[in-house]
Design a protein around this motif. Sequence first.
Motif, PDB file in Angstrom:
ATOM      1  N   GLY A 212      32.815 -56.581-133.556  1.00  0.00           N
ATOM      2  CA  GLY A 212      34.208 -56.168-133.464  1.00  0.00           C
ATOM      3  C   GLY A 212      34.701 -55.941-132.047  1.00  0.00           C
TER       4      GLY A 212
ATOM      5  N   ASN B 194      35.283 -53.796-136.805  1.00  0.00           N
ATOM      6  CA  ASN B 194      33.947 -53.542-137.359  1.00  0.00           C
ATOM      7  C   ASN B 194      34.014 -53.070-138.814  1.00  0.00           C
ATOM      8  OD1 ASN B 194      32.356 -54.364-135.220  1.00  0.00           O
ATOM      9  ND2 ASN B 194      32.165 -52.318-134.344  1.00  0.00           N
ATOM     10  N   THR B 195      35.080 -52.386-139.180  1.00  0.00           N
ATOM     11  CA  THR B 195      35.163 -51.854-140.547  1.00  0.00           C
ATOM     12  C   THR B 195      35.690 -52.866-141.563  1.00  0.00           C
ATOM     13  OG1 THR B 195      37.384 -50.938-140.231  1.00  0.00           O
ATOM     14  CG2 THR B 195      35.525 -49.503-139.700  1.00  0.00           C
ATOM     15  N   VAL B 196      36.283 -53.960-141.081  1.00  0.00           N
ATOM     16  CA  VAL B 196      36.800 -54.972-142.015  1.00  0.00           C
ATOM     17  C   VAL B 196      35.893 -56.199-142.088  1.00  0.00           C
ATOM     18  CG1 VAL B 196      39.196 -54.219-141.861  1.00  0.00           C
ATOM     19  CG2 VAL B 196      38.373 -56.036-140.321  1.00  0.00           C
ATOM     20  N   GLY B 197      34.655 -56.050-141.601  1.00  0.00           N
ATOM     21  CA  GLY B 197      33.683 -57.111-141.808  1.00  0.00           C
ATOM     22  C   GLY B 197      33.226 -57.854-140.570  1.00  0.00           C
ATOM     23  N   PHE B 198      33.667 -57.456-139.397  1.00  0.00           N
ATOM     24  CA  PHE B 198      33.267 -58.175-138.186  1.00  0.00           C
ATOM     25  C   PHE B 198      32.116 -57.512-137.445  1.00  0.00           C
ATOM     26  CE2 PHE B 198      37.572 -59.719-138.914  1.00  0.00           C
ATOM     27  CZ  PHE B 198      37.374 -61.083-138.795  1.00  0.00           C
ATOM     28  N   ALA B 199      31.571 -56.413-138.005  1.00  0.00           N
ATOM     29  CA  ALA B 199      30.449 -55.715-137.368  1.00  0.00           C
ATOM     30  C   ALA B 199      29.254 -56.656-137.306  1.00  0.00           C
ATOM     31  CB  ALA B 199      30.099 -54.455-138.156  1.00  0.00           C
TER      32      ALA B 199
END
Length: 128
Positions: free
Chosen positions: A45, A37-42
């Motif tokens: 994630g 979620n923190t690397v752009g998949f939110a």
Amino acid sequence: MGNTLILRTAVAIILVMHSVLGMFNNGINDFGNFYLNTVGFAPFGVLIAWLIKLSHLATAILLLLNKYIKPAAIITIFILIAGIIMIHFQEGWFVVGGGRNGAEFNFLLIAVLLAIMFPNGIRKQEIV
């Protein structure tokens, strides 16, 4: 066709152990929430993390059954390469010893999956 039972069993055990523990210690949810979620998949994630681990379990079962090896291995190799790029590459090569959390284990799993997929080697007509 070459006999790949030992390699298939070994990789299946690794994939099961790598997946099941996270199902019971909240590791999959943590990986989804605190990394993906923190690397752009939110906000996906956690779903992606579960799909990754469920695909590992499915691949393990298929390896043991010696069915649908190539599609299962291709999906797993894709996940392992993504892991190398997103997580392990920045940690270096070594898993232990010369470093921590490096890419060498994923590299070995990819090589073994390729050996299982192509037990007699890769010929030109198999690639196309």
